[in-house]
Write a protein that holds these residues in place. Structure first.
Motif, short mmCIF file in Angstrom:
data_model
loop_
_atom_site.label_atom_id
_atom_site.label_comp_id
_atom_site.label_asym_id
_atom_site.label_seq_id
_atom_site.Cartn_x
_atom_site.Cartn_y
_atom_site.Cartn_z
N MET A 58 23.13 -26.84 55.86
CA MET A 58 24.19 -26.74 56.86
C MET A 58 24.12 -27.80 57.95
O MET A 58 25.03 -27.89 58.76
CB MET A 58 24.13 -25.34 57.52
CG MET A 58 24.24 -24.19 56.56
SD MET A 58 25.86 -24.15 55.77
CE MET A 58 25.64 -22.78 54.66
N ARG A 59 23.03 -28.56 58.00
CA ARG A 59 22.76 -29.47 59.10
C ARG A 59 22.71 -28.73 60.44
O ARG A 59 22.92 -29.31 61.51
CB ARG A 59 23.78 -30.61 59.17
CG ARG A 59 23.63 -31.63 58.04
CD ARG A 59 24.39 -32.91 58.37
NE ARG A 59 24.35 -33.90 57.33
CZ ARG A 59 23.38 -34.79 57.17
NH1 ARG A 59 22.35 -34.78 57.98
NH2 ARG A 59 23.44 -35.67 56.20
N THR A 60 22.46 -27.45 60.41
CA THR A 60 22.21 -26.63 61.59
C THR A 60 20.99 -25.76 61.29
O THR A 60 20.60 -25.59 60.14
CB THR A 60 23.41 -25.72 61.92
OG1 THR A 60 23.64 -24.83 60.82
CG2 THR A 60 24.66 -26.54 62.18
N ASP A 61 20.38 -25.21 62.34
CA ASP A 61 19.23 -24.33 62.14
C ASP A 61 19.73 -22.97 61.68
O ASP A 61 19.98 -22.06 62.48
CB ASP A 61 18.43 -24.20 63.43
CG ASP A 61 17.70 -25.48 63.79
OD1 ASP A 61 17.24 -26.15 62.86
OD2 ASP A 61 17.62 -25.82 64.98
N THR A 62 19.91 -22.84 60.37
CA THR A 62 20.47 -21.63 59.78
C THR A 62 19.40 -20.92 58.96
O THR A 62 18.74 -21.56 58.13
CB THR A 62 21.66 -21.97 58.87
OG1 THR A 62 22.66 -22.64 59.65
CG2 THR A 62 22.26 -20.72 58.26
N PRO A 63 19.19 -19.63 59.16
CA PRO A 63 18.26 -18.90 58.30
C PRO A 63 18.63 -19.05 56.83
O PRO A 63 19.81 -19.08 56.47
CB PRO A 63 18.39 -17.45 58.77
CG PRO A 63 18.89 -17.54 60.18
CD PRO A 63 19.78 -18.76 60.20
N ILE A 64 17.62 -19.17 55.98
CA ILE A 64 17.87 -19.30 54.55
C ILE A 64 18.68 -18.11 54.04
O ILE A 64 19.54 -18.25 53.16
CB ILE A 64 16.53 -19.44 53.81
CG1 ILE A 64 15.89 -20.79 54.15
CG2 ILE A 64 16.72 -19.30 52.30
CD1 ILE A 64 14.51 -20.98 53.56
N ARG A 65 18.45 -16.94 54.60
CA ARG A 65 19.17 -15.74 54.13
C ARG A 65 20.66 -15.81 54.43
O ARG A 65 21.44 -15.10 53.81
CB ARG A 65 18.57 -14.49 54.77
CG ARG A 65 18.86 -14.36 56.26
CD ARG A 65 18.21 -13.11 56.84
NE ARG A 65 16.77 -13.24 56.89
CZ ARG A 65 15.95 -12.21 57.01
NH1 ARG A 65 16.42 -10.98 57.03
NH2 ARG A 65 14.65 -12.40 57.10
N ASP A 66 21.07 -16.67 55.40
CA ASP A 66 22.49 -16.81 55.75
C ASP A 66 23.14 -18.01 55.10
O ASP A 66 24.28 -18.34 55.42
CB ASP A 66 22.64 -16.93 57.27
CG ASP A 66 22.24 -15.66 58.01
OD1 ASP A 66 22.19 -14.60 57.36
OD2 ASP A 66 21.99 -15.74 59.22
N THR A 67 22.45 -18.67 54.18
CA THR A 67 22.95 -19.87 53.52
C THR A 67 23.50 -19.51 52.14
O THR A 67 22.74 -19.06 51.28
CB THR A 67 21.85 -20.92 53.37
OG1 THR A 67 21.31 -21.23 54.66
CG2 THR A 67 22.37 -22.18 52.72
N PRO A 68 24.79 -19.71 51.88
CA PRO A 68 25.38 -19.32 50.58
C PRO A 68 25.19 -20.39 49.50
O PRO A 68 26.14 -20.78 48.82
CB PRO A 68 26.85 -19.13 50.93
CG PRO A 68 27.11 -20.12 52.00
CD PRO A 68 25.84 -20.18 52.81
N GLN A 69 23.99 -20.85 49.34
CA GLN A 69 23.66 -21.86 48.36
C GLN A 69 22.16 -21.80 48.12
O GLN A 69 21.39 -21.44 49.03
CB GLN A 69 24.06 -23.26 48.84
CG GLN A 69 24.05 -24.34 47.77
CD GLN A 69 24.66 -25.64 48.28
OE1 GLN A 69 25.30 -25.68 49.31
NE2 GLN A 69 24.46 -26.73 47.54
#
Length: 848
Positions: A173-184
């Motif tokens: 995401m190029r943002t600090d996004t939790p892996i659990r919130d990443t749809p990939q």
């Protein structure tokens, strides 16, 4: 001394009252501020963690219990000062601390946790206000408030050295996004995995990831190459700290300065532009830390390997606003293949400047050089097929002997500048300039004669000078968090500029016949370049990219998250070939690409995420590709559908993911169906390939000292359209249906074996096609490799003559059973490569 149970009970009893409680260990020897001691506080509730801290240090802590209730602490282990340990315990809590005297602390809400808590001095009453110059009313130094972006980076770096499990990754995401919130699908290889497996090549670490298949023949190869989800991943698929870096693949990056590897699977054009569709490998390098730490190790191995690494980090000034890191590697080694050395030298200096409470600048450089020979292939007869003269030895070299060389050097310099406007908006600008130099003369086999022992050969190389490429990449991202229509949004907007120029104007690329070689009685003493060359070519190439993108991450509901993103790319390519080229002397192309991504994440319960996504990718074709109609070819396009599940259990100490995907690659170039035109290198754009499969990954820190990483993938990759109907439905080369890996380590925590550890695992590949081309299909047998390791970590007594805090000893054994196997094939005739035999690496390291 207060009893632990009573203190913990009081913390929980008073949790809802808003009162404060003081944790103290009156009879405990008080640890002095700034002294380094060992901590072993596991992840747990913050109140319990602070109590453990008080027990260990004898410090008094005044805690507002209504602020700690329901908050978990990530814990802290290893040697730390009390200040840095407390900062680690409070990381992510939104709380800060203030020293009221030498061993008394008050914990209170703050704008951001402190990344460099050791700068807090006695007498400081409140966190520093950046507007007053950092001084309190009594003139004493106040705490330095560190930008939140750096705080998160420092926390991730600390976690990566302690656990196999990663909770966040910025690549997707190029943002600090939790892996659990990443749809990939995204997998992370932490520094702890790299160190415990003693990976001195990226391939060793990346083998742990499902869906990645090695494209590296052995540890002496000068290139990095993989297949991800059935498709190649090399120059177009490697980024470094989020910036495109084609030099990584062409010089075989060394893990000496790598903090973590993030593998994002599927077309990634929406964030990274042009690329092959399998996925992106993001190399995240090691950065400065606010507390001084030093380490050195020496590794000895078979095949005359000697390797040393140095790492130093810490502050450059008293206020800890200027931090540094220096990592160095040197390696001298042969390999199991004759004439194939593996010599390496690298140095990476990094400086971080905390320019203010909201601004951080990091400048990083690197010099890296690899000396080796180009490893050329062996015939199918004698490797995977019978040879009338017997099997070929694994040590056989079909190159130019001492007359060959393949030396590669990379220079990198860049910066990362970030600024937080406020708690919701920030901007980040990153840039890197790199130069790669290649000095090579090499050759290899053309064909095997009927006697099955003699090969004909060619030679090629730059016999008149270096070939040199220059690469620029700059990205600017604006990130904002806001609430709109009762929904939380994280908005990313950005643009990217790239330029690559390959400019060997002083260089003549030549190619010619070489001497035949007897595989069973090779003679390397005669100059293989004595025959005249039969072609010569001078060329110049350039590529420019301009791109803009926008992405919105929306929390539709607390447990339902949507991601939408789109990117526009403009790509200009130019090439000029010399007088001996068969194509026209100059070619240009201008391509545009629109790359969208849609994703949805649903969390029925907090530890479980169900996701689905759709995305598109693109890759421009080479402008020199010869079209009989004269028109330029359209870019290759790719489309992926993916669904999956991600889970985090045991207080995020166990992570597992399961994914199904369907990935199609279109607009591939194939030879013209007219044989007379195909003979002139004319092509048409009718090819299509498809890959689909299931991938399963697990990383876990199941108990103190016990870590596991495992994966399994089923990959069905084949040709779906081609002018040559004989190729349709054939499996893509070197892609097995099944691949599985397992690695686990356990370090004894107590008893007579305390300090000792052991590890082991397996890597298994199913059978594969050598290549889709060739009159006869050749099958490469599957194989299973066993690996093992032994460890001993010993804490040194204070004041020892070395001045060290800890000594670490490890023995790693790769291919423990010495399996003979073919790791890679490039064709069905003379392009087969043996994998490494049994390899032993013994390492002794010191930490200061």
């Amino acid at each position: 001394m207060r009893r632990t149970g009573l203190i913990v009970a009081m913390v929980f009893f008073m949790g809802g009252t808003g009162a404060s409680i003081t944790l103290a260990q009156d009879a405990m020897p008080v640890v002095k501020s700034g002294s380094t001691v060992e901590f072993d506080i596991p992840p747990q509730s913050l109140g319990t963690a602070l109590n453990a801290f008080a027990e260990r240090t004898g410090w008094q802590i005044s805690v507002p219990t209504d602020k700690t209730a329901g908050i978990d602490s990530p814990g802290v282990t290893g040697p730390h000062t009390p200040e840095s340990a407390l900062g680690a315990l409070l990381a992510g809590s939104g709380l800060v601390y203030v020293l009221t005297d030498a061993s008394s602390i008050t914990v209170m809400p703050g704008a951001a946790p402190l990344a460099a808590p050791a700068v807090v001095g006695p007498g400081s009453a409140v966190p520093a206000d950046p507007a007053d110059g950092g001084l309190s009313a009594n003139g004493k130094t106040k705490p330095v408030k560190v930008p939140e972006i750096l705080v998160k980076d420092v926390k991730h770096r600390d976690d990566d050295t302690k656990s196999y499990v990663a909770e966040e990754a910025s690549t997707a995401m190029r943002t600090d996004t939790p892996i659990r919130d990443t749809p990939q699908s995204i997998q992370v290889i932490t520094r702890k995995v790299i160190e415990e497996q003693r990976a001195i090549r990226l391939d060793t670490a990346l083998q742990n990831v499902s869906g990645i298949f090695t494209g590296v023949s052995n540890s002496a190869d000068v290139n990095d190459a993989w297949f991800i989800r059935g498709f190649p991943a090399n120059n177009n698929n490697i980024v470094r700290n989020g910036l495109f870096d084609p030099n990584s693949a062409q010089t075989a990056s060394d893990p000496y300065n790598i903090q973590r590897l993030e593998v994002l699977k599927g077309p990634s054009s929406v964030m990274y532009g042009l690329g092959d569709p399998g996925g992106i490998i993001n190399i995240v390098t090691r950065k400065p830390l606010p507390d001084a730490a030093y380490s050195a190790n020496v590794t000895l191995g078979n095949f005359n390997l000697y390797r040393s690494e140095l790492d130093a980090t810490g502050p450059l000034n008293v206020d800890k606003t200027l931090l540094y890191r220096l990592t160095v590697v040197g390696q001298k080694a042969d390999s199991f293949i004759d004439y194939a050395n593996r010599d390496v030298v690298g140095i990476t200096p990094v400086v971080t400047w905390l320019m203010g409470s909201r601004t951080t600048l990091t400048v990083e450089g690197e010099y890296f050089r690899r000396w080796t020979q180009r490893i050329t292939g062996l015939p199918a007869q004698g490797t995977v097929l019978p040879n009338i003269n017997g099997p070929l030895p694994r040590s056989l070299f079909t190159g130019m002997g001492d007359f060959g060389r393949n030396d590669r050097t990379v220079y990198r310099i860049g910066y990362d500048l970030s600024h937080q406007f406020n708690n919701n908006w920030s901007i980040r600008n990153t840039y890197r300039y790199s130069i790669q130099e290649i000095d090579q003369i090499n050759g290899g086999p053309l064909g095997l004669l009927p006697d099955q022992r003699t090969i004909t050969r060619f030679w090629a190389g730059s016999d008149t000078g270096l070939s040199r490429s220059h690469y620029h990449d700059m990205i600017t991202n604006l990130i904002g968090h806001f609430r709109l229509l009762e929904m939380d949004h994280t908005l990313l907007t950005g643009f990217e500029l790239r330029e690559q120029r390959f400019n060997p104007l002083q260089n003549t690329q030549r190619r010619g016949p070489s001497l035949d070689l007897d595989l069973f009685a090779p003679n390397y003493s005669i100059n293989p370049y004595s025959a005249p060359f039969f072609s010569s070519n001078r060329f110049d190439q350039a590529q420019k990219v301009a791109a803009a993108y926008i992405q919105d991450q929306v929390a539709l509901l607390p447990n339902l998250k949507f991601v939408g993103a789109i990117r526009f790319d403009y790509v200009h390519q130019w090439g000029r070939n010399g007088p001996y080229a068969s194509n026209p002397p100059e070619q240009n192309s201008d391509d545009t690409g629109i790359s969208p991504r849609l994703g949805l994440v649903y969390q029925p319960i907090e530890p479980v995420s169900l996701y689905t996504s759709w995305m598109r990718g693109f890759l421009p074709n080479d402008p020199g590709a010869f079209n009989p109609g004269g028109a330029l070819f359209e870019p290759q396009r790719s489309t992926q559908y993916e669904v999956g599940i991600k889970t985090f259990f045991l207080q995020n100490r166990l992570s597992a993911s399961l994914a199904w995907y369907h990935l199609t690659r279109e607009n591939l170039l194939t030879p013209d169906p007219d044989p007379s035109l195909a003979a002139q290198n004319f092509q048409v754009q009718t090819g299509e390939q498809r890959s689909q499969g299931i991938e399963f990954d697990v990383t876990a820190s199941l108990a103190a000292g016990w870590n596991v990483i495992a994966s399994y993938s089923y990959t069905d990759a084949e040709v779906t359209k081609d002018n040559d109907l004989a190729l349709v439905n054939k499996r893509l080369g070197m892609i097995p249906y099944n691949k599985a890996t397992l690695w686990s380590t356990y370090h004894f925590q107590e008893g007579p074996l305390a300090g000792f550890g052991l590890g082991g695992g397996v890597i298994g590949y199913g059978k594969m096609n050598a290549a889709i081309f060739g009159a006869n299909q050749v099958e490469v047998p599957g194989y299973v490799i066993a690996n093992a390791a032994l460890y001993y970590n010993h804490d040194m007594q204070a004041g020892n003559w070395l001045g060290a805090k800890q000594v670490n000893v490890a023995v790693n054994l790769h291919n423990l059973l010495d399996q003979r196997y073919v790791a890679q094939a490039f064709n069905t005739t003379t392009g087969f490569f043996f994998g490494d035999p049994r390899t032993v690496l013994a390492t002794v390291g010191l930490r200061f």
